[in-house]
Scaffold this motif. Structure first.
Motif, PDB file in Angstrom:
ATOM      1  N   GLY A 264       1.170   5.999   2.241  1.00 18.17           N
ATOM      2  CA  GLY A 264       1.623   7.441   1.822  1.00 18.17           C
ATOM      3  C   GLY A 264       2.927   7.071   0.781  1.00 18.17           C
ATOM      4  O   GLY A 264       3.348   6.158   0.677  1.00 18.17           O
ATOM      5  N   PRO A 265       3.292   8.324   0.196  1.00 17.94           N
ATOM      6  CA  PRO A 265       4.212   7.981  -0.743  1.00 17.94           C
ATOM      7  C   PRO A 265       5.636   8.036  -0.456  1.00 17.94           C
ATOM      8  O   PRO A 265       6.663   7.555  -1.073  1.00 17.94           O
ATOM      9  CB  PRO A 265       4.173   9.393  -1.630  1.00 17.94           C
ATOM     10  N   SER A 266       5.950   8.346   0.929  1.00 18.01           N
ATOM     11  CA  SER A 266       7.484   8.202   1.401  1.00 18.01           C
ATOM     12  C   SER A 266       7.782   6.552   1.830  1.00 18.01           C
ATOM     13  O   SER A 266       8.832   6.237   1.556  1.00 18.01           O
ATOM     14  CB  SER A 266       7.470   8.892   2.526  1.00 18.01           C
ATOM     15  N   GLY A 267       6.941   5.970   1.864  1.00 15.94           N
ATOM     16  CA  GLY A 267       7.066   4.458   2.358  1.00 15.94           C
ATOM     17  C   GLY A 267       7.425   4.348   3.716  1.00 15.94           C
ATOM     18  O   GLY A 267       7.938   3.315   3.956  1.00 15.94           O
ATOM     19  N   ALA A 268       7.287   5.383   4.387  1.00  9.36           N
ATOM     20  CA  ALA A 268       7.862   5.370   5.879  1.00  9.36           C
ATOM     21  C   ALA A 268       6.973   4.728   6.602  1.00  9.36           C
ATOM     22  O   ALA A 268       7.231   4.408   7.905  1.00  9.36           O
ATOM     23  CB  ALA A 268       8.158   6.733   6.403  1.00  9.36           C
ATOM     24  N   SER A 269       5.687   5.029   6.284  1.00 11.13           N
ATOM     25  CA  SER A 269       4.497   4.224   7.427  1.00 11.13           C
ATOM     26  C   SER A 269       4.004   2.999   6.831  1.00 11.13           C
ATOM     27  O   SER A 269       3.492   2.761   5.662  1.00 11.13           O
ATOM     28  CB  SER A 269       3.360   5.321   7.384  1.00 11.13           C
ATOM     29  N   THR A 270       4.362   1.733   7.461  1.00 11.29           N
ATOM     30  CA  THR A 270       3.850   0.453   7.027  1.00 11.29           C
ATOM     31  C   THR A 270       2.516   0.208   7.448  1.00 11.29           C
ATOM     32  O   THR A 270       2.075   0.612   8.685  1.00 11.29           O
ATOM     33  CB  THR A 270       4.885  -0.768   7.742  1.00 11.29           C
ATOM     34  N   GLY A 271       1.897  -0.745   6.702  1.00 14.50           N
ATOM     35  CA  GLY A 271       0.460  -1.002   6.735  1.00 14.50           C
ATOM     36  C   GLY A 271      -0.072  -2.381   6.452  1.00 14.50           C
ATOM     37  O   GLY A 271       1.062  -3.080   5.746  1.00 14.50           O
ATOM     38  N   TYR A 272      -0.932  -2.857   6.634  1.00 12.69           N
ATOM     39  CA  TYR A 272      -1.092  -4.159   6.294  1.00 12.69           C
ATOM     40  C   TYR A 272      -2.890  -4.138   5.667  1.00 12.69           C
ATOM     41  O   TYR A 272      -3.717  -3.332   6.443  1.00 12.69           O
ATOM     42  CB  TYR A 272      -1.198  -5.324   7.329  1.00 12.69           C
ATOM     43  N   MET A 273      -3.209  -4.932   4.728  1.00 10.19           N
ATOM     44  CA  MET A 273      -4.364  -5.197   4.523  1.00 10.19           C
ATOM     45  C   MET A 273      -5.048  -6.111   5.511  1.00 10.19           C
ATOM     46  O   MET A 273      -4.355  -7.190   6.094  1.00 10.19           O
ATOM     47  CB  MET A 273      -4.521  -6.040   3.229  1.00 10.19           C
ATOM     48  N   ARG A 274      -6.227  -5.894   6.324  1.00  5.02           N
ATOM     49  CA  ARG A 274      -6.538  -6.272   7.719  1.00  5.02           C
ATOM     50  C   ARG A 274      -6.975  -7.689   7.396  1.00  5.02           C
ATOM     51  O   ARG A 274      -7.703  -8.168   6.418  1.00  5.02           O
ATOM     52  CB  ARG A 274      -7.911  -5.546   8.142  1.00  5.02           C
TER      53      ARG A 274
END
Length: 728
Positions: A283-293
């Motif tokens: 998302g654009p806010s950068g508040a939700s961190t994710g990872y490439m699995r």
């Protein structure tokens, strides 16, 4: 397959990092080429090193004697005689050195390097694969598959689906590559998916600590021929236990051996953990961190509840997924064997932990192949041929379902074209096993790099589903309904939140969860210890430490309850396939060279089985002729209609050169049009040719390509054709 980074032993052996042992194995192939897995040196090498040391001592003594002769004014003839004897000793020393070199390197010396280079050169020249972004000098650990490489990969995956997904009636899913942090936090990847890294203290260049130590040990063993047998044994032991060294132990060895940055010779930092996942923002806010699995399995685990419902709430069942995975390797090397983006094919077979039998076990139990149980590894023996059923009956393999998948993996790999003599199934040693795992085996394939782990087959118990249940508060469980209510003795563990809070404060919840997660044996052992001693040491893996549990902190008992159904967390049997690694080993196992007809050059050939060959058949007219070209097009259309991949070649070059070109691509059959009514079909490896009517070509090629019959059967059915042009 997952996790096998060569990282901190204490992390590997405990807690959530163990979830990675199955995944990371695709990253860290074992490269020990000797069966002496416990690090012991061979008797031959030992005696040669002693002989070399003795010979050097004699040479030193003779050298001193010659210097004394010269200083004492001895006659020239006497000195010449002594020098001649010294030179003879040096020749004997050289002979011993050569024997020692041969003993150390065996088949893995320069011949292996030359073979590997020939394979890689051919693969890159024929565009099976190439470094990604080549015109910009590429990025380490990233590769593109070219047309024949894509075709081989597609054929391997198609056979994987047929052999596993269709045969076992599996539920296939396709989950996103971008994974929210909470999922990988629950699985343990966020905290523990690490390798140990060191930095050049002046330039900042990064290196994997275990790679530097391994390279040093191997280089010394191969090149320092004056090394004592004891020192050689020490270095071999370091190689054998490398995956079990802690960060402190790795750092101590690096300092002890004076290992420096390979490029600059600058000093190195102490090892420290580096997380291998590519982080991103959702998302654009950068508040939700994710990872490439880093693996595909978590998508299956988090969907267990829905998949269980889709399967009619019945066990056992298996879910499968093919997809890309990503690992930010510190120092990628070994070509397709260690990359930053790769394809995994993973199966999660969910089964009742109280019943791990398999209805189709009888289909594989009589298979015999190379197995390397842990007892043989620890006692310094070699892998040996075992009957799979015998391994189960003796308790070497933990259960039938695990054995069934080991057998199915063996059949899959050998049918692809992997040489069964260079395929073994190695059982994990105790220091490799996750604390919750019942049993783990790796399918290892020998290549020019040594033994490479390409498939992991693990009984992971119920760890994964429990981890996601705890984190999500959604019960990932199964039920077994009883025909009549049963009185069941239940284990009841009740932590005292008050006492745990006083003792452990902010860590109270993790200690309580660890206590509640104990199995029956562990809990009853704790109960007995608390009653006799009043206190017991208890390992809390999420804290990575041992704590003191007192009698007032937990109540452990068994109660009789009446139940109408049994609710339980299923166990998971997990075969995990590193597709890129399997394909590279297939390339090596399929590659050979044979002389041209003139004998003035060596021609490259890939002996791919038709099952995986990138192109099944080539079609070309013997000479440039309009009628022959029309027949070639007609045959090509009929092959395409039959689903047979084919390629026309109307270049007009000599037939021998066209055969050589297609042999180098691994094409198993070539159709040569030399009349309008019948043509020849040539088989790649034997170079035998048969005569077939034009309208029969597609049926013949389809039958032999899809395994309905063998080439020898075809030879019996159709007349042989001999021609001087049949050879290169």
């Amino acid at each position: 397959m997952r996790s096998y980074p060569a990282t901190v032993s204490s992390l590997i052996h405990h807690c959530t990092f163990s979830v990675l042992r199955r995944t990371l194995s695709l990253r860290s192939p074992a490269t020990v080429t000797t069966p002496m897995a416990n690090g012991s040196t061979t008797a031959t090498e030992d005696s040669l090193r002693r002989a070399l040391a003795d010979k050097q001592s004699t040479i030193d003594a003779r050298g001193s004697a010659i210097r004394q002769l010269k200083s004492s004014g001895a006659s020239k003839s006497e000195i010449d005689e002594a020098v001649k004897a010294l030179n003879n000793l040096k020749l004997e020393k050289t002979s011993i050195e050569n024997q020692l070199k041969a003993s150390i390197s065996g088949d893995s010396g320069t011949s292996r390097d030359a073979f590997r280079q020939a394979v890689v050169n051919t693969l890159e020249r024929r565009l099976f694969y190439i470094p990604s972004f080549k015109i910009y000098r590429g990025v380490a650990g990233l590769y593109d598959y070219g047309p024949p490489g894509c075709a081989v990969k597609s054929n391997v995956l198609a056979f994987w689906r047929q052999h596993f997904v269709l045969e076992e009636d599996m539920l296939e899913v396709d989950c996103p590559c971008v994974t929210p942090e909470v999922v990988l936090k629950a699985s343990g990847h966020v905290d523990k998916f690490t390798d140990l890294m060191v930095k050049d203290e002046k330039t900042g260049n990064c290196y994997r600590a275990d790679h530097l130590l391994k390279d040093y040990c191997k280089d010394k063993l191969e090149n320092d021929l004056a090394m004592s047998a004891d020192k050689a044994a020490e270095l071999k032991h370091v190689l054998a236990v490398l995956d079990d060294l802690s960060g402190e132990q790795l750092g101590a060895k690096i300092k002890e051996y004076g290992i420096v940055a390979p490029d600059t010779k600058n000093p190195l930092s102490d090892p420290y953990p580096f997380n291998l996942m590519f982080q991103t923002q959702i998302g654009p806010s950068g508040a939700s961190t994710g990872y490439m699995r880093p693996e595909t399995a978590q998508g299956i685990f988090v969907n267990f509840k829905d998949l269980y419902y889709y399967n009619g709430n019945k066990l056992p069942f298996a879910a499968a997924q093919i997809g890309q995975a990503f690992r930010n390797e510190i120092s990628p090397r070994q070509g397709l064997l260690r990359v930053r983006e790769f394809t995994l094919a993973e199966i999660e077979h969910f089964v009742d932990p109280d019943d791990k039998s398999h209805p189709k076990y009888s289909e594989v139990k009589d298979l015999k192949f190379l197995m390397f149980p842990r007892d043989e590894q620890m006692s310094g023996q070699s892998a040996k041929v075992l009957c799979l059923g015998e391994a189960v009956s003796k308790g070497i393999v933990n259960n039938q379902t695990l054995a069934y998948f080991i057998g199915r993996v063996y059949l899959f790999l050998t049918r692809l074209g992997i040489d069964e003599k260079r395929l073994r199934f190695r059982q994990h040693l105790p220091n490799e096993m996750a604390h919750y795992a019942a049993d783990c085996w790796d399918a290892e394939i020998e290549s020019s790099y040594g033994w490479i782990e390409c498939v992991g087959i693990a009984d992971r118990s119920a760890y994964d589903l429990r981890a996601h249940t705890d984190k999500s508060n959604v019960a990932l469980v199964a039920q077994e309904k009883f025909a009549a209510p049963k009185e069941v003795e239940k284990l009841v563990i009740t932590p005292s939140k008050k006492e745990l809070g006083l003792a452990f404060k902010g860590s109270q919840k993790m200690v309580a969860e660890a206590l509640e997660a104990m199995d029956e044996k562990e809990a009853m052992d704790m109960k007995a210890a608390l009653e006799t001693k009043g206190e017991v040491q208890f390992e809390v893996c999420t804290l990575e430490k041992t704590v003191a549990i007192k009698k007032n902190m937990v109540s452990i008992s068994k109660e009789i309850k009446k139940e109408h159904q049994r609710t339980f967390t299923p166990s998971v049997i997990e075969p995990s396939f590193g597709i890129g690694r399997i394909i590279y080993c297939l390339y090596e196992h399929s590659f050979y060279m044979r002389p041209s007809k003139a004998g003035d050059e060596q021609l490259n050939v890939f002996r791919f089985p038709p099952l995986v060959a990138p192109i099944k058949c080539t079609v070309f007219p013997l000479v440039q002729n309009q009628q022959y070209e029309e027949v070639a097009k007609q045959i090509s259309r009929s092959l395409t209609a039959a689903g047979i991949s084919n390629k026309k070649d109307i270049t007009g070059t000599s037939i021998g050169k066209r055969y050589a070109r297609t042999d180098e691509l691994g094409v198993p059959f070539a159709v040569t049009v030399d009349s309008t009514s019948s043509v020849t079909i040539r088989e790649r490896d034997s170079k035998d040719q048969i005569r077939v009517n034009v309208d029969e070509v597609a049926a013949v090629i389809k039958d032999v390509s899809e395994g309905r019959c063998k080439w020898n059967d075809i030879l019996q059915k159709y007349p042989a054709h001999t021609s001087a042009s049949a050879d290169e």
